[in-house]
Scaffold this motif. Structure first.
Motif, mmCIF file in Angstrom:
data_model
loop_
_atom_site.group_PDB
_atom_site.id
_atom_site.type_symbol
_atom_site.label_atom_id
_atom_site.label_comp_id
_atom_site.label_asym_id
_atom_site.label_seq_id
_atom_site.Cartn_x
_atom_site.Cartn_y
_atom_site.Cartn_z
ATOM 1 N N THR A 135 0.881 -1.120 -0.039
ATOM 2 C CA THR A 135 0.104 0.089 -0.032
ATOM 3 C C THR A 135 0.667 1.308 -0.028
ATOM 4 O OG1 THR A 135 0.075 0.037 2.518
ATOM 5 C CG2 THR A 135 -1.848 -1.205 1.345
ATOM 6 N N PRO A 136 0.275 2.468 -0.361
ATOM 7 C CA PRO A 136 1.223 3.715 -0.526
ATOM 8 C C PRO A 136 1.590 4.051 0.972
ATOM 9 C CG PRO A 136 -0.760 3.697 -1.917
ATOM 10 C CD PRO A 136 -0.913 2.597 -1.190
ATOM 11 N N ARG A 137 0.748 3.669 2.067
ATOM 12 C CA ARG A 137 0.963 4.047 3.548
ATOM 13 C C ARG A 137 2.415 3.186 3.874
ATOM 14 N NH1 ARG A 137 0.904 8.169 6.596
ATOM 15 N NH2 ARG A 137 3.266 7.478 6.770
ATOM 16 N N GLN A 138 2.083 2.004 3.527
ATOM 17 C CA GLN A 138 3.451 1.059 3.860
ATOM 18 C C GLN A 138 4.727 1.625 3.348
ATOM 19 O OE1 GLN A 138 2.871 -2.987 3.661
ATOM 20 N NE2 GLN A 138 4.946 -3.423 3.595
ATOM 21 N N ALA A 139 4.735 2.006 2.219
ATOM 22 C CA ALA A 139 5.864 2.257 1.298
ATOM 23 C C ALA A 139 6.458 3.683 1.900
ATOM 24 C CB ALA A 139 5.565 2.331 -0.258
ATOM 25 N N ARG A 140 5.608 4.307 2.293
ATOM 26 C CA ARG A 140 5.983 5.675 2.772
ATOM 27 C C ARG A 140 6.598 5.614 4.008
ATOM 28 N NH1 ARG A 140 7.961 10.506 1.389
ATOM 29 N NH2 ARG A 140 7.176 12.388 2.423
ATOM 30 N N ASP A 141 6.013 4.639 4.924
ATOM 31 C CA ASP A 141 6.655 4.508 6.487
ATOM 32 C C ASP A 141 7.919 3.655 6.177
ATOM 33 O OD1 ASP A 141 4.294 5.597 7.317
ATOM 34 O OD2 ASP A 141 3.544 3.427 7.826
ATOM 35 N N ASP A 142 8.035 2.900 5.128
ATOM 36 C CA ASP A 142 9.284 2.197 5.128
ATOM 37 C C ASP A 142 10.436 2.811 4.427
ATOM 38 O OD1 ASP A 142 8.157 0.042 6.255
ATOM 39 O OD2 ASP A 142 7.935 -1.058 4.270
ATOM 40 N N GLY A 143 10.282 4.175 3.813
ATOM 41 C CA GLY A 143 11.379 5.095 3.598
ATOM 42 C C GLY A 143 11.093 5.489 1.937
ATOM 43 N N ALA A 144 10.014 5.297 1.303
ATOM 44 C CA ALA A 144 9.940 5.579 0.089
ATOM 45 C C ALA A 144 9.869 7.262 -0.174
ATOM 46 C CB ALA A 144 8.448 5.315 -0.764
ATOM 47 N N SER A 145 10.536 7.918 -1.042
ATOM 48 C CA SER A 145 10.607 9.267 -1.266
ATOM 49 C C SER A 145 9.440 9.787 -2.003
ATOM 50 C CB SER A 145 11.740 9.801 -1.682
ATOM 51 O OG SER A 145 12.933 9.262 -1.163
ATOM 52 N N VAL A 146 9.287 8.888 -3.145
ATOM 53 C CA VAL A 146 8.221 9.134 -4.176
ATOM 54 C C VAL A 146 7.445 7.770 -4.574
ATOM 55 C CG1 VAL A 146 7.591 9.339 -6.733
ATOM 56 C CG2 VAL A 146 9.125 10.958 -5.585
ATOM 57 N N LEU A 147 6.000 8.123 -4.442
ATOM 58 C CA LEU A 147 4.928 6.993 -4.732
ATOM 59 C C LEU A 147 4.456 7.013 -5.988
ATOM 60 C CD1 LEU A 147 3.075 7.271 -1.053
ATOM 61 C CD2 LEU A 147 5.325 5.789 -1.620
ATOM 62 N N VAL A 148 4.552 6.149 -6.795
ATOM 63 C CA VAL A 148 4.039 6.271 -8.311
ATOM 64 C C VAL A 148 2.923 5.486 -8.146
ATOM 65 C CG1 VAL A 148 4.531 5.684 -10.885
ATOM 66 C CG2 VAL A 148 6.256 6.376 -9.127
ATOM 67 N N ILE A 149 1.894 6.094 -8.676
ATOM 68 C CA ILE A 149 0.367 5.539 -8.659
ATOM 69 C C ILE A 149 -0.409 5.855 -9.978
ATOM 70 C CG2 ILE A 149 -1.913 5.530 -7.517
ATOM 71 C CD1 ILE A 149 -0.390 5.879 -4.581
ATOM 72 N N GLY A 150 -0.743 4.871 -10.654
ATOM 73 C CA GLY A 150 -1.464 5.199 -11.811
ATOM 74 C C GLY A 150 -2.952 4.753 -11.955
ATOM 75 N N ARG A 151 -3.099 3.438 -12.239
ATOM 76 C CA ARG A 151 -4.642 3.059 -12.547
ATOM 77 C C ARG A 151 -5.475 3.218 -11.296
ATOM 78 N NH1 ARG A 151 -2.411 -2.580 -15.244
ATOM 79 N NH2 ARG A 151 -0.462 -1.907 -14.142
ATOM 80 N N PRO A 152 -4.975 2.902 -9.937
ATOM 81 C CA PRO A 152 -5.915 3.233 -8.795
ATOM 82 C C PRO A 152 -6.461 4.759 -9.002
ATOM 83 C CG PRO A 152 -4.170 1.798 -8.046
ATOM 84 C CD PRO A 152 -3.497 2.435 -9.541
ATOM 85 N N ILE A 153 -5.698 5.733 -9.743
ATOM 86 C CA ILE A 153 -6.369 6.901 -9.590
ATOM 87 C C ILE A 153 -6.786 7.037 -11.227
ATOM 88 C CG2 ILE A 153 -5.665 9.543 -9.693
ATOM 89 C CD1 ILE A 153 -3.704 8.884 -7.652
ATOM 90 N N SER A 154 -5.889 7.120 -12.148
ATOM 91 C CA SER A 154 -6.595 7.427 -13.512
ATOM 92 C C SER A 154 -7.576 6.644 -14.102
ATOM 93 C CB SER A 154 -5.217 7.090 -14.542
ATOM 94 O OG SER A 154 -4.996 5.894 -14.571
ATOM 95 N N ARG A 155 -8.053 5.199 -13.541
ATOM 96 C CA ARG A 155 -9.270 4.601 -13.984
ATOM 97 C C ARG A 155 -10.097 4.369 -12.989
ATOM 98 N NH1 ARG A 155 -6.114 -0.624 -17.289
ATOM 99 N NH2 ARG A 155 -4.814 0.692 -18.448
ATOM 100 N N ALA A 156 -10.047 5.016 -11.980
ATOM 101 C CA ALA A 156 -11.163 5.298 -10.925
ATOM 102 C C ALA A 156 -12.465 5.919 -11.633
ATOM 103 C CB ALA A 156 -10.620 6.124 -9.573
#
Length: 224
Positions: free
Chosen positions: A189-210
């Protein structure tokens, strides 16, 4: 970075990409333009999206001999991207030349292992070891080459961040809880990646195809 989400705008129609970017710009931190977008729209398309006012991540995954990659990097100076990707498997010399040729202020990050691949895929391409080991090997090579950071899945970003404290880490293949994984095999999940140290979260279809991209972007932003 106030909002680490970069929306993947890999749409074949430039007007549609611009319209989507305008709709969600208040709820994302930048736009990722990949190979499909760049081949369809080139520098003109990048310029059009840049006019919206958010940073541009050119996800071109450059991979060739060092001289060719350096020349390609010079050619994209005009686009003034915030981030550009190369493949770590291109080797240290290629990465060094890519960084040396990059525009001032542009972060060069190396793709370690595509999130569409798993360990069976590694074996079929002749790579020994598991996905974690492969990512760590290539991240170390990218760090030695003087790059700014790497692209890795959310499953490896904690370990890479622990070893490379000041690195810049881009995590694609993210899916909000309960959403379909599609062609991605190593997702968090985006939250887990951020908590683990991600600087940038790339998200496509969950937004663009919603059904409602703005609400989808808001919902993701609210979890961070």
């Amino acid at each position: 970075m106030s909002n680490p989400v970069y929306l993947a705008l890999d749409l074949p129609n430039l007007d549609a990409a611009k319209a989507l970017a305008e709709r969600v710009k208040s709820h994302v931190g930048g736009f990722k333009l990949g190979l499909e977008f760049f081949c369809a729209h080139g520098h003109h398309g990048v310029h059009e999206i840049a006019q919206i006012g958010l940073p541009i991540f050119l996800d071109l995954k450059l991979h060739d001999i060092p001289n060719t990659v350096a020349a390609a990097m010079h050619a994209i100076h005009v686009s003034e991207p915030a981030i550009v990707t190369v493949h770590a498997s291109g080797g240290r010399a290629m990465m060094e030349d890519a960084k040396a040729a990059a525009p001032n202020g542009t972060k060069i990050v190396a793709v370690t292992m595509l999130t569409s691949l798993d360990e069976r895929d590694l074996t079929r391409t002749g790579v020994d070891g598991n996905a974690h080991d492969q990512v760590m090997r290539l991240a170390e090579l990218a760090q030695d080459a003087g790059l700014d950071g790497v692209v890795c899945s959310g499953q490896e970003v904690r370990a890479v961040h622990k070893r490379w404290k000041d690195g810049f880490f881009v995590v694609p293949g993210l899916r909000p809880a309960g959403s379909a994984t599609g062609d991605q095999k190593r997702v968090v999940t985006p939250r887990q990646a951020r908590d683990d140290g991600a600087s940038v979260l790339v998200i496509g279809r969950p937004i663009s195809r919603a059904d409602d991209p703005v609400q989808a972007a808001r919902d993701i932003e609210a979890t961070l």
